[in-house]
Motif scaffolding. Structure first.
Motif, mmCIF file in Angstrom:
data_model
loop_
_atom_site.group_PDB
_atom_site.id
_atom_site.type_symbol
_atom_site.label_atom_id
_atom_site.label_comp_id
_atom_site.label_asym_id
_atom_site.label_seq_id
_atom_site.Cartn_x
_atom_site.Cartn_y
_atom_site.Cartn_z
ATOM 1 N N PRO A 201 0.789 -1.142 0.012
ATOM 2 C CA PRO A 201 0.149 -0.086 -0.106
ATOM 3 C C PRO A 201 0.794 1.559 0.090
ATOM 4 C CG PRO A 201 -0.079 -1.006 1.965
ATOM 5 C CD PRO A 201 0.694 -2.367 1.243
ATOM 6 N N ASP A 202 0.420 2.342 -0.559
ATOM 7 C CA ASP A 202 1.020 3.513 -0.714
ATOM 8 C C ASP A 202 1.453 4.049 0.695
ATOM 9 O OD1 ASP A 202 0.718 3.642 -3.583
ATOM 10 O OD2 ASP A 202 -1.252 4.518 -3.141
ATOM 11 N N VAL A 203 0.616 3.852 1.587
ATOM 12 C CA VAL A 203 1.083 4.283 3.106
ATOM 13 C C VAL A 203 2.126 3.874 3.707
ATOM 14 C CG1 VAL A 203 -0.443 2.570 4.390
ATOM 15 C CG2 VAL A 203 -0.046 4.981 5.383
ATOM 16 N N ALA A 204 2.423 2.369 3.142
ATOM 17 C CA ALA A 204 3.813 1.803 3.729
ATOM 18 C C ALA A 204 5.026 2.672 3.234
ATOM 19 C CB ALA A 204 3.664 0.310 3.134
ATOM 20 N N PHE A 205 4.812 3.012 1.910
ATOM 21 C CA PHE A 205 5.993 3.723 1.435
ATOM 22 C C PHE A 205 6.181 4.812 1.969
ATOM 23 C CE2 PHE A 205 5.084 0.537 -1.786
ATOM 24 C CZ PHE A 205 6.548 0.128 -2.090
ATOM 25 N N GLY A 249 9.665 10.975 -1.280
ATOM 26 C CA GLY A 249 8.624 12.305 -1.089
ATOM 27 C C GLY A 249 7.974 12.540 -2.627
ATOM 28 N N GLU A 250 8.746 12.258 -3.483
ATOM 29 C CA GLU A 250 8.052 12.285 -5.095
ATOM 30 C C GLU A 250 6.652 11.317 -5.087
ATOM 31 O OE1 GLU A 250 7.054 13.200 -8.882
ATOM 32 O OE2 GLU A 250 8.225 14.162 -7.444
ATOM 33 N N HIS A 251 7.065 10.165 -4.601
ATOM 34 C CA HIS A 251 5.790 9.252 -4.583
ATOM 35 C C HIS A 251 4.501 9.891 -3.829
ATOM 36 C CE1 HIS A 251 3.714 5.533 -3.005
ATOM 37 N NE2 HIS A 251 3.848 5.042 -4.065
ATOM 38 N N GLN A 252 4.855 10.132 -2.545
ATOM 39 C CA GLN A 252 3.920 10.471 -1.695
ATOM 40 C C GLN A 252 3.157 11.989 -2.432
ATOM 41 O OE1 GLN A 252 2.137 9.608 0.799
ATOM 42 N NE2 GLN A 252 1.115 11.299 1.737
ATOM 43 N N ASP A 253 3.926 12.741 -2.933
ATOM 44 C CA ASP A 253 3.400 14.035 -3.548
ATOM 45 C C ASP A 253 2.337 13.720 -4.653
ATOM 46 O OD1 ASP A 253 4.969 15.627 -1.964
ATOM 47 O OD2 ASP A 253 6.385 16.171 -3.246
ATOM 48 N N ALA A 254 3.019 12.745 -5.369
ATOM 49 C CA ALA A 254 1.952 11.986 -6.424
ATOM 50 C C ALA A 254 0.625 11.351 -6.095
ATOM 51 C CB ALA A 254 2.584 11.059 -7.358
#
Length: 317
Positions: A201-205, A249-254
């Motif tokens: 899941p995205d939250v794990a990253f 950070g790029e992943h979370q921003d997207a």
């Protein structure tokens, strides 16, 4: 995502700027005082620009609050637990009070740079919606920064810097007490990253990004107190933590941008030009999230697992 330098916002101080450096034989309490005093300076420097709504000021103020909270957590049992937890909660409140404004600044920067002129025109309803929320959030943020709770937080920091509420172990030398804090931070980062896959899941990253940031802050804090050789050895893992932080950070921003755009689309109907442009925007955001996730898994996670990146900074001289 970090903002570009703004000449109207003075540079934040480094931990030992304009003061006597903490050394390996000094008590750990001296490193705690340095952490508090540096945080106070950072907050005071960023505060006026943040009140004025400058994105760089907002960014630095939020980062200053988060960094000090991370350092307090790293010091752990060296501090009085009740005081540490109370101050961490107040810093979390401060970061939350300005968080939406910062997140919207990041979105605005991403959309302004990434879209064509035609797409920006078609997507104007989305941008207007985000700008309205940013204006409202800015008013809330200014009330926070002019309120009594913020003033009380600064007063508590000043008092603690003069007389930090530390435990007995804080009287022992930095070279004995502080290196294990770095090992612990990196061990937790590696443990949490172990087993991540493309379908995690995205939250794990996002959690790994936060762990990398904490490992970096802890390493920078401790290395500066251990002397030139440990500080030099720390550069490699500090750089690794920074790369992880930037990529995820790029992943979370997207991911956040995807959520915001999808939320706006669900609010109501727009014209055909909007829907054509927004589909292209969503596709670009999904691609950015996938590429940054894969870059972490393929290149950075293997480096994180290497034995040489365990965070051992002991000075054996």
């Amino acid at each position: 995502m970090s903002s570009p330098a703004n000449p109207s916002v003075p540079e934040a101080p480094r931990p030992d700027d304009d003061r006597e450096r903490t050394g390996p034989d000094d008590p750990a309490s001296k490193a705690i005082v340095a952490s508090l005093r540096t945080a106070i300076e950072r907050i005071q420097i960023a505060d006026p620009a943040a009140r004025g709504g400058e994105p760089e000021g907002v960014h630095r103020l939020r980062t200053s609050a988060r960094r000090l909270r991370s350092e307090l957590q790293a010091f752990g049992k060296l501090l009085d637990a009740e005081w540490r937890d109370h101050l961490a909660a107040e810093l979390r409140w401060l970061g939350g009070a300005i968080g939406e404004v910062r997140d919207l600044d990041v979105l605005r920067e991403r959309f302004e740079k990434g879209e064509s002129e035609a797409d920006r025109l078609a997507l104007k309803p989305l941008f207007d919606w985000l700008e309205g929320r940013r204006t409202k959030g800015g008013r809330t943020m200014r009330r926070t920064l002019t309120g009594e709770r913020f003033k009380k937080l600064l007063a508590e920091l000043e008092k603690a810097a003069d007389d930090p509420p530390v435990g007995e172990r804080a009287g022992k030398p930095c070279r004995k007490i502080l290196p294990p804090l770095v090992v612990k931070a990196w061990k937790r980062l590696r443990s949490d990253a172990d087993g991540l896959a493309a379908d995690s899941p995205d939250v794990a990253f996002h959690e790994i990004r936060k762990r990398a940031k904490r490992a970096r802050y802890t390493t920078e804090l401790v290395a500066s107190a251990l002397g030139p050789k440990p500080e030099k050895r720390a550069r490699r893992i500090i750089n690794l933590a920074r790369k992880i932080q930037d990529v995820l950070g790029e992943h979370q921003d997207a991911v956040v941008a995807l959520t915001e755009v999808e939320t706006f689309v669900a609010l109501g109907r727009q014209d055909e030009a909007f829907h054509e442009s927004v589909e292209g925007l969503l596709a670009r955001l999904r691609r950015a999230a996938d590429e940054s996730r894969d870059l972490f898994l393929d290149e950075l996670a293997p480096k994180l697992a290497k034995k040489k990146n365990q965070g051992r900074l002991e000075n054996h001289d």
